[in-house]
Design a protein around this motif. Structure first.
Motif, PDB file in Angstrom:
ATOM      1  N   LEU A  71       0.835  -1.196   0.000  1.00  0.00           N
ATOM      2  CA  LEU A  71       0.000   0.000   0.000  1.00  0.00           C
ATOM      3  C   LEU A  71       0.872   1.249   0.000  1.00  0.00           C
ATOM      4  N   GLY A  72       1.927   1.247   0.794  1.00  0.00           N
ATOM      5  CA  GLY A  72       2.826   2.405   0.846  1.00  0.00           C
ATOM      6  C   GLY A  72       3.458   2.696  -0.497  1.00  0.00           C
ATOM      7  N   ALA A  73       3.867   1.649  -1.205  1.00  0.00           N
ATOM      8  CA  ALA A  73       4.475   1.846  -2.525  1.00  0.00           C
ATOM      9  C   ALA A  73       3.467   2.408  -3.510  1.00  0.00           C
ATOM     10  N   ALA A  74       2.226   1.926  -3.447  1.00  0.00           N
ATOM     11  CA  ALA A  74       1.177   2.439  -4.336  1.00  0.00           C
ATOM     12  C   ALA A  74       0.877   3.902  -4.032  1.00  0.00           C
ATOM     13  N   ILE A  75       0.890   4.259  -2.754  1.00  0.00           N
ATOM     14  CA  ILE A  75       0.683   5.658  -2.370  1.00  0.00           C
ATOM     15  C   ILE A  75       1.755   6.543  -2.987  1.00  0.00           C
ATOM     16  N   GLU A  76       2.998   6.110  -2.932  1.00  0.00           N
ATOM     17  CA  GLU A  76       4.089   6.928  -3.490  1.00  0.00           C
ATOM     18  C   GLU A  76       3.898   7.124  -4.996  1.00  0.00           C
ATOM     19  N   ARG A  77       3.467   6.086  -5.696  1.00  0.00           N
ATOM     20  CA  ARG A  77       3.254   6.223  -7.141  1.00  0.00           C
ATOM     21  C   ARG A  77       2.091   7.171  -7.439  1.00  0.00           C
ATOM     22  N   ALA A  78       0.983   6.989  -6.703  1.00  0.00           N
ATOM     23  CA  ALA A  78      -0.189   7.834  -6.936  1.00  0.00           C
ATOM     24  C   ALA A  78       0.084   9.280  -6.542  1.00  0.00           C
ATOM     25  N   LEU A  79       0.881   9.471  -5.505  1.00  0.00           N
ATOM     26  CA  LEU A  79       1.244  10.816  -5.074  1.00  0.00           C
ATOM     27  C   LEU A  79       2.116  11.500  -6.122  1.00  0.00           C
ATOM     28  N   ALA A  80       3.069  10.758  -6.669  1.00  0.00           N
ATOM     29  CA  ALA A  80       3.930  11.319  -7.716  1.00  0.00           C
ATOM     30  C   ALA A  80       3.109  11.718  -8.938  1.00  0.00           C
ATOM     31  N   TYR A  81       2.129  10.896  -9.298  1.00  0.00           N
ATOM     32  CA  TYR A  81       1.273  11.218 -10.445  1.00  0.00           C
ATOM     33  C   TYR A  81       0.448  12.471 -10.161  1.00  0.00           C
ATOM     34  N   LEU A  82      -0.077  12.569  -8.948  1.00  0.00           N
ATOM     35  CA  LEU A  82      -0.852  13.747  -8.568  1.00  0.00           C
ATOM     36  C   LEU A  82      -0.034  15.017  -8.751  1.00  0.00           C
ATOM     37  N   MET A  83       1.188  14.995  -8.247  1.00  0.00           N
ATOM     38  CA  MET A  83       2.003  16.207  -8.266  1.00  0.00           C
ATOM     39  C   MET A  83       2.528  16.529  -9.662  1.00  0.00           C
ATOM     40  N   ALA A  84       2.867  15.508 -10.438  1.00  0.00           N
ATOM     41  CA  ALA A  84       3.478  15.746 -11.745  1.00  0.00           C
ATOM     42  C   ALA A  84       2.465  15.951 -12.857  1.00  0.00           C
ATOM     43  N   GLU A  85       1.326  15.271 -12.769  1.00  0.00           N
ATOM     44  CA  GLU A  85       0.391  15.254 -13.898  1.00  0.00           C
ATOM     45  C   GLU A  85      -0.898  16.033 -13.665  1.00  0.00           C
ATOM     46  N   LEU A  86      -1.313  16.201 -12.424  1.00  0.00           N
ATOM     47  CA  LEU A  86      -2.623  16.789 -12.162  1.00  0.00           C
ATOM     48  C   LEU A  86      -2.568  18.198 -11.587  1.00  0.00           C
ATOM     49  N   ILE A  87      -1.468  18.580 -10.963  1.00  0.00           N
ATOM     50  CA  ILE A  87      -1.369  19.891 -10.320  1.00  0.00           C
ATOM     51  C   ILE A  87      -0.535  20.823 -11.186  1.00  0.00           C
ATOM     52  N   ARG A  88      -1.037  22.048 -11.358  1.00  0.00           N
ATOM     53  CA  ARG A  88      -0.350  23.062 -12.150  1.00  0.00           C
ATOM     54  C   ARG A  88      -0.055  24.273 -11.271  1.00  0.00           C
ATOM     55  N   ALA A  89       1.154  24.815 -11.426  1.00  0.00           N
ATOM     56  CA  ALA A  89       1.548  26.006 -10.676  1.00  0.00           C
ATOM     57  C   ALA A  89       1.025  27.250 -11.379  1.00  0.00           C
ATOM     58  N   ASP A  90       0.705  28.259 -10.590  1.00  0.00           N
ATOM     59  CA  ASP A  90       0.249  29.546 -11.119  1.00  0.00           C
ATOM     60  C   ASP A  90       1.039  30.646 -10.415  1.00  0.00           C
ATOM     61  N   GLY A  91       2.217  30.956 -10.944  1.00  0.00           N
ATOM     62  CA  GLY A  91       3.063  31.977 -10.355  1.00  0.00           C
ATOM     63  C   GLY A  91       4.174  31.391  -9.511  1.00  0.00           C
ATOM     64  N   GLU A  92       5.068  32.264  -9.062  1.00  0.00           N
ATOM     65  CA  GLU A  92       6.209  31.866  -8.243  1.00  0.00           C
ATOM     66  C   GLU A  92       6.313  32.788  -7.039  1.00  0.00           C
ATOM     67  N   GLY A  93       7.071  32.357  -6.043  1.00  0.00           N
ATOM     68  CA  GLY A  93       7.368  33.184  -4.892  1.00  0.00           C
ATOM     69  C   GLY A  93       6.226  33.313  -3.910  1.00  0.00           C
ATOM     70  N   GLU A  94       6.274  34.354  -3.074  1.00  0.00           N
ATOM     71  CA  GLU A  94       5.298  34.579  -2.023  1.00  0.00           C
ATOM     72  C   GLU A  94       3.887  34.687  -2.611  1.00  0.00           C
ATOM     73  N   GLY A  95       2.970  33.937  -2.049  1.00  0.00           N
ATOM     74  CA  GLY A  95       1.591  33.990  -2.516  1.00  0.00           C
ATOM     75  C   GLY A  95       1.320  33.201  -3.775  1.00  0.00           C
ATOM     76  N   ALA A  96       2.293  32.435  -4.270  1.00  0.00           N
ATOM     77  CA  ALA A  96       2.089  31.631  -5.478  1.00  0.00           C
ATOM     78  C   ALA A  96       0.994  30.604  -5.233  1.00  0.00           C
ATOM     79  N   ARG A  97       0.223  30.363  -6.282  1.00  0.00           N
ATOM     80  CA  ARG A  97      -0.903  29.442  -6.166  1.00  0.00           C
ATOM     81  C   ARG A  97      -0.629  28.175  -6.970  1.00  0.00           C
ATOM     82  N   ALA A  98      -1.395  27.137  -6.652  1.00  0.00           N
ATOM     83  CA  ALA A  98      -1.388  25.898  -7.438  1.00  0.00           C
ATOM     84  C   ALA A  98      -2.814  25.399  -7.530  1.00  0.00           C
ATOM     85  N   PHE A  99      -3.084  24.655  -8.600  1.00  0.00           N
ATOM     86  CA  PHE A  99      -4.438  24.154  -8.827  1.00  0.00           C
ATOM     87  C   PHE A  99      -4.389  22.725  -9.357  1.00  0.00           C
TER      88      PHE A  99
END
Length: 567
Positions: free
Chosen positions: A269-297
């Motif tokens: 289960l832990g290994a599957a979590i790491e894979r799904a977490l990596a996919y979430l961060m790399a494929e599903l979340i997009r950054a909007d800006g940099e620095g203080e107050g930067a957003r992500a979606f």
């Protein structure tokens, strides 16, 4: 295949069956026995025998099972034996009238086409082959002529099916027992009623709940591919994959997996979590800006940014920080929280639900109530890690709107989570009142609801945390005046136990097209036993919370016992 493999299984069951079986009620043979066997890789094969004397019927049943398993060259791993208890004769017309009064997939009886039971179908056969399912547009049970004829041909070799309105059929109920080759346990199965066909568990013990959490989270882990993307779901009657995808549900299912890992600490289960977490961060979340107050979606494949998507991504990242002790994903959670704040109207506290990526134009001001509770709960969870007062202020602003809009009338589990978390840090009477009103007056629904509705247990467990604090604090206790506490705790237990009816126990999974794929998962019966990652997620979250509550109870009882001994 060696005949002794089948005989070994039957020998282990004979005493349990003989002690329980009785002559069937109705103008039918005294004994009607069914045996269903599978190796776990394919739909169970079921045989039926009937007669006046149990011993002869049992001998015939074993021989029939040996023939079927031998012809198919299958070594059985699971065996289930059912026997008929009550029979009612009726016409096809009367049966179809009765079906129209039953919620789809909730017909819990077998059907025989003749009084001798030569051509009979167990309730589990009917439902697992969608023989009484008319599709998502049919609200009640209905004979699916195509599926009925298909399985009648497979099971009984029937080339024709006489369904004239005046033709006779026999409705029947059964009891049964089940065993697996690799387990010493023999499980008695419930008879007629909502629990029909699954093992008898009179009271959930902590060990039972842990096993359910392990099984359900193990199923979710099995659905995470090498890339970290889930197989979204299955229609198990015919082992058909659900081809859609949903980033919000990826994140919320990941959150439930992390909750479960906090219980099981299972390496797979832990290994599957790491894979799904990596996919979430790399494929599903997009950054909007940099620095203080930067957003992500969290951005869906169709370019939508959903308030709830950001929220459950925050919950997954914060839960990961909590159970692992690691803080390396906290900054991303903080940026997602900035995205949630962007989606809130600062003047009114109201959340706006859906935006378009990347131009950030508002698409839907409101889509579904879940998003509001998810967002408020997520901001509370990241507040607990960062102590950023802006987040707490935003949740209070949201709750002023929720209270003004009467959101407690929605009885939403996410709002219950949020109210509990907010009241813990800002213990104001109006927040506790919201939490109590969110469940008070809803208890009859929680007790009586025919569907498993797993979020009802989540609602009850979130409310229970508030209720327990109110009971312990004289200053808050008066807020419980409108809540029947005995009924509240009764409803909580009823709902927890009722979730057993949505679990793919092997004795149920065996009748579907690919038993091992779904065994241990959870399903939605009225959607043709659909298994989707978010369906399993909600069962898991409720059971994890229920387990934590049971363990708190046990700890309290041990402390009380220690004090008593010391006095």
């Amino acid at each position: 295949m060696k005949p002794s493999n089948v005989r070994l299984l039957f020998a282990r069951l004979r005493r349990q069956v003989e002690e329980r079986v009785g002559a069937a009620e109705g103008e039918v043979p005294a004994f009607v026995l069914f045996a269903s066997l599978t190796d776990g890789a394919a739909r169970a094969r079921t045989v039926t025998v009937s007669g006046a004397e149990f011993g002869a019927c049992w001998r015939d049943l074993v021989q029939a099972a040996e023939r079927v398993m031998g012809d198919a060259r299958i070594k059985p791993a699971w065996l289930r034996v059912d026997w008929v208890e009550r029979v009612e004769k009726m016409t096809w017309s009367a049966l179809e009238t009765r079906l129209r009064k039953v919620k789809r997939n909730y017909y819990r009886f077998g059907i025989s086409l003749d009084s001798a039971f030569h051509h009979a179908f167990l309730e589990t056969e009917l439902n697992a082959n969608a023989m009484l399912y008319g599709g998502p547009g049919a609200r009640t049970a209905v004979v699916n002529d195509k599926n009925f004829r298909r399985y009648a041909r497979i099971r009984h070799g029937l080339a024709n099916l006489d369904r004239r309105p005046e033709g006779e059929v026999w409705q029947f109920s059964t009891r049964g027992v089940f065993l697996a080759l690799n387990s010493p346990a023999v499980h008695e199965l419930h008879g007629a009623g909502r629990d029909a066909g699954r093992r008898v568990i009179a009271r959930l013990e902590a060990s039972d709940v842990r096993a359910l959490v392990a099984a359900g989270s193990g199923y979710l882990a099995s659905q995470v591919g090498e890339t970290g993307r889930f197989t979204y779901g299955w229609h198990p009657c015919f082992d058909r994959e659900i081809p859609a995808y949903n980033g919000l549900r990826h994140a919320s299912s990941l959150y439930a997996m992390i909750e479960a890992w906090g219980v099981t600490r299972d390496a797979t289960l832990g290994a599957a979590i790491e894979r799904a977490l990596a996919y979430l961060m790399a494929e599903l979340i997009r950054a909007d800006g940099e620095g203080e107050g930067a957003r992500a979606f969290l951005v869906e494949e169709n370019g939508e940014i959903k308030l709830g998507g950001n929220a459950v991504a925050i919950l997954a990242l914060c839960k990961y920080c909590q159970v692992t002790g690691r803080q390396d994903h906290l900054e991303l959670a903080r940026r997602l929280a900035e995205g949630v704040l962007f989606m809130q109207d600062a003047a009114t506290g109201r959340f706006r639900h859906v935006f378009a990526w990347p131009d950030m134009q508002l698409k839907d001001a409101f889509r579904i109530i879940y998003y509001d509770g998810e967002a408020a709960f997520a901001l509370m969870r990241i507040y607990e890690l960062t102590r950023d007062e802006r987040l707490l202020d935003a949740v209070e602003s949201a709750f002023r709107y929720f209270i003004e809009a009467g959101y407690w009338n929605t009885h939403d589990h996410w709002l219950a989570y949020a109210a509990d978390a907010l009241a813990l840090h800002r213990p104001r009477p109006e927040y506790y009142a919201f939490g109590v009103r969110n469940v008070a007056g809803y208890l009859d629904f929680v007790i009586d609801r025919i569907t498993t509705y797993p979020t009802l247990l989540e609602l009850m467990m979130a409310a229970e945390r508030m209720v327990s604090r109110m009971q312990a604090d004289p200053a808050l206790r008066g807020g419980l005046a409108g809540l029947d506490l005995d009924k509240f705790y009764h409803a909580l237990e009823v709902r927890a136990h009722y979730l057993l009816n949505g679990h793919f126990w092997p004795e149920l999974a065996m009748f579907f097209a690919n038993p091992r794929r779904i065994c241990g998962s959870f399903f939605i019966r009225h959607h043709a036993f659909r298994v989707r990652i978010d369906d399993v997620e909600h069962y898991l979250s409720g059971l994890v919370a229920y387990l934590a509550w049971r363990e708190r109870q046990a700890d309290g009882e041990r402390r009380d016992a220690s004090v008593a001994l010391a006095m």
